[in-house]
Design a protein around this motif. Structure first.
Motif, PDB file in Angstrom:
ATOM      1  N   GLN A  10      33.160  30.309  34.261  1.00 24.72           N
ATOM      2  CA  GLN A  10      34.133  31.391  34.174  1.00 24.72           C
ATOM      3  C   GLN A  10      33.466  32.647  33.619  1.00 24.72           C
ATOM      4  O   GLN A  10      32.590  32.583  32.759  1.00 24.72           O
ATOM      5  CB  GLN A  10      35.310  30.981  33.281  1.00 24.72           C
ATOM      6  CG  GLN A  10      36.167  29.888  33.874  1.00 24.72           C
ATOM      7  CD  GLN A  10      37.327  29.509  32.971  1.00 24.72           C
ATOM      8  OE1 GLN A  10      37.243  29.586  31.761  1.00 24.72           O
ATOM      9  NE2 GLN A  10      38.415  29.084  33.582  1.00 24.72           N
ATOM     10  N   THR A  50      44.046  35.121  25.304  1.00 25.40           N
ATOM     11  CA  THR A  50      44.076  34.006  26.259  1.00 25.40           C
ATOM     12  C   THR A  50      43.103  34.210  27.411  1.00 25.40           C
ATOM     13  O   THR A  50      42.755  33.245  28.101  1.00 25.40           O
ATOM     14  CB  THR A  50      45.491  33.798  26.844  1.00 25.40           C
ATOM     15  OG1 THR A  50      45.828  34.911  27.668  1.00 25.40           O
ATOM     16  CG2 THR A  50      46.526  33.634  25.750  1.00 25.40           C
ATOM     17  N   CYS A  51      42.659  35.456  27.622  1.00 30.17           N
ATOM     18  CA  CYS A  51      41.833  35.784  28.788  1.00 30.17           C
ATOM     19  C   CYS A  51      40.386  36.118  28.442  1.00 30.17           C
ATOM     20  O   CYS A  51      39.540  36.167  29.345  1.00 30.17           O
ATOM     21  CB  CYS A  51      42.426  36.990  29.521  1.00 30.17           C
ATOM     22  SG  CYS A  51      44.101  36.781  30.102  1.00 30.17           S
ATOM     23  N   THR A  52      40.102  36.378  27.169  1.00 29.82           N
ATOM     24  CA  THR A  52      38.783  36.891  26.805  1.00 29.82           C
ATOM     25  C   THR A  52      38.243  36.178  25.573  1.00 29.82           C
ATOM     26  O   THR A  52      38.965  35.505  24.845  1.00 29.82           O
ATOM     27  CB  THR A  52      38.847  38.407  26.512  1.00 29.82           C
ATOM     28  OG1 THR A  52      39.655  38.633  25.348  1.00 29.82           O
ATOM     29  CG2 THR A  52      39.431  39.169  27.689  1.00 29.82           C
ATOM     30  N   VAL A 122      50.003  37.293  31.654  1.00 31.72           N
ATOM     31  CA  VAL A 122      48.726  36.581  31.580  1.00 31.72           C
ATOM     32  C   VAL A 122      48.262  36.135  32.959  1.00 31.72           C
ATOM     33  O   VAL A 122      47.082  36.293  33.314  1.00 31.72           O
ATOM     34  CB  VAL A 122      48.850  35.355  30.655  1.00 31.72           C
ATOM     35  CG1 VAL A 122      47.581  34.509  30.728  1.00 31.72           C
ATOM     36  CG2 VAL A 122      49.121  35.767  29.231  1.00 31.72           C
ATOM     37  N   GLU A 123      49.178  35.587  33.757  1.00 28.20           N
ATOM     38  CA  GLU A 123      48.754  35.017  35.041  1.00 28.20           C
ATOM     39  C   GLU A 123      48.215  36.073  35.990  1.00 28.20           C
ATOM     40  O   GLU A 123      47.313  35.795  36.798  1.00 28.20           O
ATOM     41  CB  GLU A 123      49.901  34.237  35.691  1.00 28.20           C
ATOM     42  CG  GLU A 123      51.129  35.058  36.042  1.00 28.20           C
ATOM     43  CD  GLU A 123      52.161  35.110  34.922  1.00 28.20           C
ATOM     44  OE1 GLU A 123      53.351  35.353  35.237  1.00 28.20           O
ATOM     45  OE2 GLU A 123      51.780  34.918  33.748  1.00 28.20           O
ATOM     46  N   LEU A 125      46.604  38.884  35.004  1.00 30.55           N
ATOM     47  CA  LEU A 125      45.273  39.196  34.487  1.00 30.55           C
ATOM     48  C   LEU A 125      44.268  38.113  34.893  1.00 30.55           C
ATOM     49  O   LEU A 125      43.140  38.417  35.303  1.00 30.55           O
ATOM     50  CB  LEU A 125      45.312  39.323  32.966  1.00 30.55           C
ATOM     51  CG  LEU A 125      46.068  40.521  32.382  1.00 30.55           C
ATOM     52  CD1 LEU A 125      46.029  40.475  30.865  1.00 30.55           C
ATOM     53  CD2 LEU A 125      45.514  41.839  32.887  1.00 30.55           C
ATOM     54  N   GLN A 126      44.673  36.861  34.781  1.00 30.27           N
ATOM     55  CA  GLN A 126      43.767  35.765  35.133  1.00 30.27           C
ATOM     56  C   GLN A 126      43.423  35.763  36.621  1.00 30.27           C
ATOM     57  O   GLN A 126      42.294  35.463  37.004  1.00 30.27           O
ATOM     58  CB  GLN A 126      44.374  34.433  34.697  1.00 30.27           C
ATOM     59  CG  GLN A 126      44.416  34.273  33.179  1.00 30.27           C
ATOM     60  CD  GLN A 126      45.138  33.027  32.721  1.00 30.27           C
ATOM     61  OE1 GLN A 126      46.004  32.493  33.425  1.00 30.27           O
ATOM     62  NE2 GLN A 126      44.808  32.551  31.533  1.00 30.27           N
ATOM     63  N   ILE A 129      40.896  38.461  37.054  1.00 24.59           N
ATOM     64  CA  ILE A 129      39.597  38.034  36.523  1.00 24.59           C
ATOM     65  C   ILE A 129      38.866  37.159  37.535  1.00 24.59           C
ATOM     66  O   ILE A 129      37.644  37.257  37.690  1.00 24.59           O
ATOM     67  CB  ILE A 129      39.790  37.300  35.182  1.00 24.59           C
ATOM     68  CG1 ILE A 129      40.228  38.306  34.094  1.00 24.59           C
ATOM     69  CG2 ILE A 129      38.506  36.589  34.748  1.00 24.59           C
ATOM     70  CD1 ILE A 129      40.715  37.663  32.816  1.00 24.59           C
ATOM     71  N   SER A 130      39.617  36.325  38.248  1.00 26.66           N
ATOM     72  CA  SER A 130      38.996  35.434  39.245  1.00 26.66           C
ATOM     73  C   SER A 130      38.341  36.217  40.376  1.00 26.66           C
ATOM     74  O   SER A 130      37.501  35.676  41.109  1.00 26.66           O
ATOM     75  CB  SER A 130      40.043  34.477  39.815  1.00 26.66           C
ATOM     76  OG  SER A 130      40.946  35.148  40.681  1.00 26.66           O
TER      77      SER A 130
END
Length: 203
Positions: A10, A50-52, A122-123, A125-126, A129-130
């Motif tokens: 990741q 939660t993301c970083t 959050v979802e 942003l995730q 990020i992908s």
């Protein structure tokens, strides 16, 4: 493409949250407005964590927000520019705060967030990020583009943009839009327009 990833592949990320505005239009500190009984800044920190791997809160007033800080978060003191006293009626703007925060970042990518995004998810942003590992190498950022402008305060920037950013600021530039016009930027998809709602929309 040589990008920093963790043991399971990741992308490693740092978050910068800007809490430097004086909220003059709002009439109250936006960072402290409760959303579901959680102060806005704390909520944004929770989502960012939660993301970083690391969260930096850039603000001239760390003592004001000390009680909101979470374990993975820390303050970066936003400082006046050489020609400022710190007592101006308006701040020097988010671009300068971002540049000051970026000096502490070690990861290739940074997630930049305003402190007043009550609909942040959050979802989303995730999912963004992908996509970052597929962003062309020449692009300095990955952002939403809507209404003929970039949305600079909820998106991703490459750390290597800092020298060019500092040069632009030293030349008197303060506009994210004008700075971003000079470089390739990857467009991020936005299905839910409410995601980028901010308190200034109410004013």
């Amino acid at each position: 493409m040589n990008q920093q990833t963790d043991k399971i592949g990741q992308l490693r990320l740092t978050a910068i949250i800007l809490a430097g505005g004086k909220s003059t239009r709002m009439g109250r500190d936006k960072a402290l407005i409760p959303i579901e009984d959680v102060p806005m800044l704390k909520r944004i920190c929770q989502i960012a964590e939660t993301c970083t791997e690391q969260v930096y809160v850039v603000t001239p007033w760390p003592e004001r927000y000390q009680h909101l800080l979470l374990p993975k978060s820390q303050f970066i003191q936003e400082l006046p520019l050489p020609d400022e006293t710190g007592n101006e009626s308006k701040t020097h703007g988010p671009l300068v705060g971002f540049a000051q925060g970026l000096t502490q970042v070690k990861t290739d990518w940074v997630l930049l967030l305003a402190c007043d995004l009550p609909k942040l998810r959050v979802e989303v942003l995730q999912e963004w990020i992908s996509r970052l590992q597929q962003v062309p190498e020449e692009a300095i950022a990955a952002l939403v583009y809507r209404n003929n402008r970039w949305e600079p305060l909820c998106g991703f920037y490459r750390r290597r943009c800092l020298p060019e950013l500092n040069k632009y600021i030293q030349q008197g530039g303060r506009s994210f839009q004008e700075w971003l016009k000079q470089y390739p930027v990857q467009v991020l998809p936005l299905v839910d327009q409410q995601m980028l709602f901010n308190f200034n929309s109410l004013i």
